[in-house]
Write a protein that holds these residues in place. Structure first.
Motif, PDB file in Angstrom:
ATOM      1  N   GLY A 186       2.878  -7.710  16.296  1.00  0.00           N
ATOM      2  CA  GLY A 186       3.142  -6.504  17.071  1.00  0.00           C
ATOM      3  C   GLY A 186       3.001  -5.295  16.171  1.00  0.00           C
ATOM      4  O   GLY A 186       2.703  -5.417  14.981  1.00  0.00           O
ATOM      5  N   CYS A 187       3.227  -4.110  16.718  1.00  0.00           N
ATOM      6  CA  CYS A 187       3.086  -2.865  15.962  1.00  0.00           C
ATOM      7  C   CYS A 187       4.407  -2.111  15.962  1.00  0.00           C
ATOM      8  O   CYS A 187       4.997  -1.873  17.018  1.00  0.00           O
ATOM      9  CB  CYS A 187       1.980  -1.998  16.566  1.00  0.00           C
ATOM     10  N   ARG A 188       4.875  -1.725  14.781  1.00  0.00           N
ATOM     11  CA  ARG A 188       6.093  -0.922  14.641  1.00  0.00           C
ATOM     12  C   ARG A 188       5.705   0.476  14.163  1.00  0.00           C
ATOM     13  O   ARG A 188       4.927   0.620  13.225  1.00  0.00           O
ATOM     14  CB  ARG A 188       7.021  -1.583  13.620  1.00  0.00           C
TER      15      ARG A 188
ATOM     16  N   ALA B 184       0.854  -1.188   0.000  1.00  0.00           N
ATOM     17  CA  ALA B 184       0.000   0.000   0.000  1.00  0.00           C
ATOM     18  C   ALA B 184       0.885   1.230   0.000  1.00  0.00           C
ATOM     19  O   ALA B 184       1.950   1.239   0.620  1.00  0.00           O
ATOM     20  CB  ALA B 184      -0.918   0.017   1.219  1.00  0.00           C
ATOM     21  N   ILE B 185       0.462   2.251  -0.714  1.00  0.00           N
ATOM     22  CA  ILE B 185       1.106   3.567  -0.652  1.00  0.00           C
ATOM     23  C   ILE B 185       0.205   4.445   0.195  1.00  0.00           C
ATOM     24  O   ILE B 185      -0.957   4.656  -0.137  1.00  0.00           O
ATOM     25  CB  ILE B 185       1.301   4.168  -2.053  1.00  0.00           C
TER      26      ILE B 185
ATOM     27  N   THR C  57       1.833  -3.423  11.121  1.00  0.00           N
ATOM     28  CA  THR C  57       1.882  -4.644  11.903  1.00  0.00           C
ATOM     29  C   THR C  57       3.036  -5.509  11.403  1.00  0.00           C
ATOM     30  O   THR C  57       3.202  -5.684  10.187  1.00  0.00           O
ATOM     31  CB  THR C  57       0.561  -5.412  11.791  1.00  0.00           C
ATOM     32  N   ILE C  58       3.811  -6.047  12.343  1.00  0.00           N
ATOM     33  CA  ILE C  58       4.957  -6.873  11.977  1.00  0.00           C
ATOM     34  C   ILE C  58       4.986  -8.110  12.860  1.00  0.00           C
ATOM     35  O   ILE C  58       4.278  -8.205  13.858  1.00  0.00           O
ATOM     36  CB  ILE C  58       6.286  -6.100  12.099  1.00  0.00           C
TER      37      ILE C  58
ATOM     38  N   LEU D  30       1.915  -0.361   5.321  1.00  0.00           N
ATOM     39  CA  LEU D  30       1.758   0.755   6.248  1.00  0.00           C
ATOM     40  C   LEU D  30       0.289   1.121   6.384  1.00  0.00           C
ATOM     41  O   LEU D  30      -0.481   1.038   5.432  1.00  0.00           O
ATOM     42  CB  LEU D  30       2.586   1.949   5.789  1.00  0.00           C
ATOM     43  N   MET D  31      -0.094   1.555   7.587  1.00  0.00           N
ATOM     44  CA  MET D  31      -1.500   1.602   7.968  1.00  0.00           C
ATOM     45  C   MET D  31      -2.003   2.997   8.327  1.00  0.00           C
ATOM     46  O   MET D  31      -2.804   3.131   9.219  1.00  0.00           O
ATOM     47  CB  MET D  31      -1.733   0.679   9.164  1.00  0.00           C
ATOM     48  N   MET D  32      -1.544   4.041   7.704  1.00  0.00           N
ATOM     49  CA  MET D  32      -1.932   5.431   7.979  1.00  0.00           C
ATOM     50  C   MET D  32      -0.651   6.218   8.142  1.00  0.00           C
ATOM     51  O   MET D  32       0.375   5.667   8.534  1.00  0.00           O
ATOM     52  CB  MET D  32      -2.808   5.594   9.232  1.00  0.00           C
TER      53      MET D  32
END
Length: 273
Positions: free
Chosen positions: A248-250, A154-155, A240-241, A225-227
């Motif tokens: 978990g969240c990075r 995603a971009i 999320t990774i 990437l989420m936002m």
């Protein structure tokens, strides 16, 4: 979901809901197809503090290959909306349909990107000048598209606060790199700049999470990437990774113009996903 002066607006597959910001009380909950007829799923929402309007984006997975946009006419999402759409399956995207669209905004425009699914899947960035949308009456102006971009999950365009030289967008490029792009004004004739890459700690796709009382796990999405937020020269983003066999969240803080990592962190738990 997005927060505004008096409301919280939530969009999920396949509902649109509005809540009172103070009490949390639900004011409405309707099907996406009723809110934006013809749309299908993968919705996004944000409150544009520049114009005082709400924007909702929903895609169409069918042969019509459209992105649907709704814009509130005031800062009250319970009031009237202007609704429109545009065809995505043009040029190099002919025969493809948009998946997992993203949404960002700055003082000048709306910025969207989608994974264009076809025999050869790529990414496309769409740019919409806000000026015609904010006119009286509102209208959809020209939609500029930057097509045939490398698939990177995603971009994510930024929700831009304050002013910037352009609209920044971020995506993952490899297991140790993020890519930063910038859409440059003036709109409606923007240009796209490849700002550069940001080296980060290695990451990989997270596993699905077990669901209580079910043998079917919960999808934790993947490493896309989420936002993203732009503020005071910095991009903030997260995804999320995999962390010790769990999700978990990075998060990252990136110097946008210098495309360099300022800091990052990982939020995880010893037993929970």
């Amino acid at each position: 979901g997005a927060i505004g002066p008096n409301h919280f607006v939530e969009t999920v597959n396949r509902n649109f809901a509005v809540y009172n910001r103070v009490t949390g009380g639900q004011l409405t909950n309707i099907l996406l197809g009723s809110f934006l007829p013809g749309s299908n799923g993968d919705p996004r929402v944000l409150f544009d503090q520049h114009s005082g309007r709400w924007f909702v984006l929903v895609t169409d997975f069918d042969a019509g290959a459209r992105i649907y946009i709704a814009m509130s006419l005031t800062d009250n999402p319970m009031g009237s909306w202007y609704k429109t759409s545009f065809v995505t399956a043009l040029g190099a995207d002919a025969g493809k349909w948009p998946d997992y669209p993203t949404l960002g905004v700055d003082a000048n425009g709306l910025y969207m990107a989608a994974y264009m699914v076809g025999s050869t899947s790529t990414m496309t960035i769409f740019v919409v000048d806000k000026s015609p949308l904010l006119g009286n009456p509102p209208s959809l102006g020209p939609v500029n598209a930057f097509r045939n971009l490398t698939w990177e999950g995603a971009i994510q365009p930024a929700h831009t606060f304050g002013t910037a030289t352009g609209e920044y967008l971020v995506s993952w490029n490899s297991s140790t790199r993020l890519r930063v792009r910038r859409v440059n004004p003036p709109l409606p004739a923007p240009t796209l700049t490849e700002v550069g890459f940001v080296t980060v700690s290695s990451f990989s796709d997270p596993p699905d999470a077990p669901a209580l009382g079910s043998s079917t796990p919960l999808d934790t999405v993947d490493k896309r990437l989420m936002m993203a937020i732009y503020r005071n020269g910095f991009l903030w983003t997260c995804h999320t990774i995999a962390v010790s066999g769990r999700a978990g969240c990075r998060w990252y803080q990136v110097n946008a113009a210098a495309h360099s990592l300022v800091q990052s962190g990982t939020v995880s738990d010893a037993t929970k996903y």
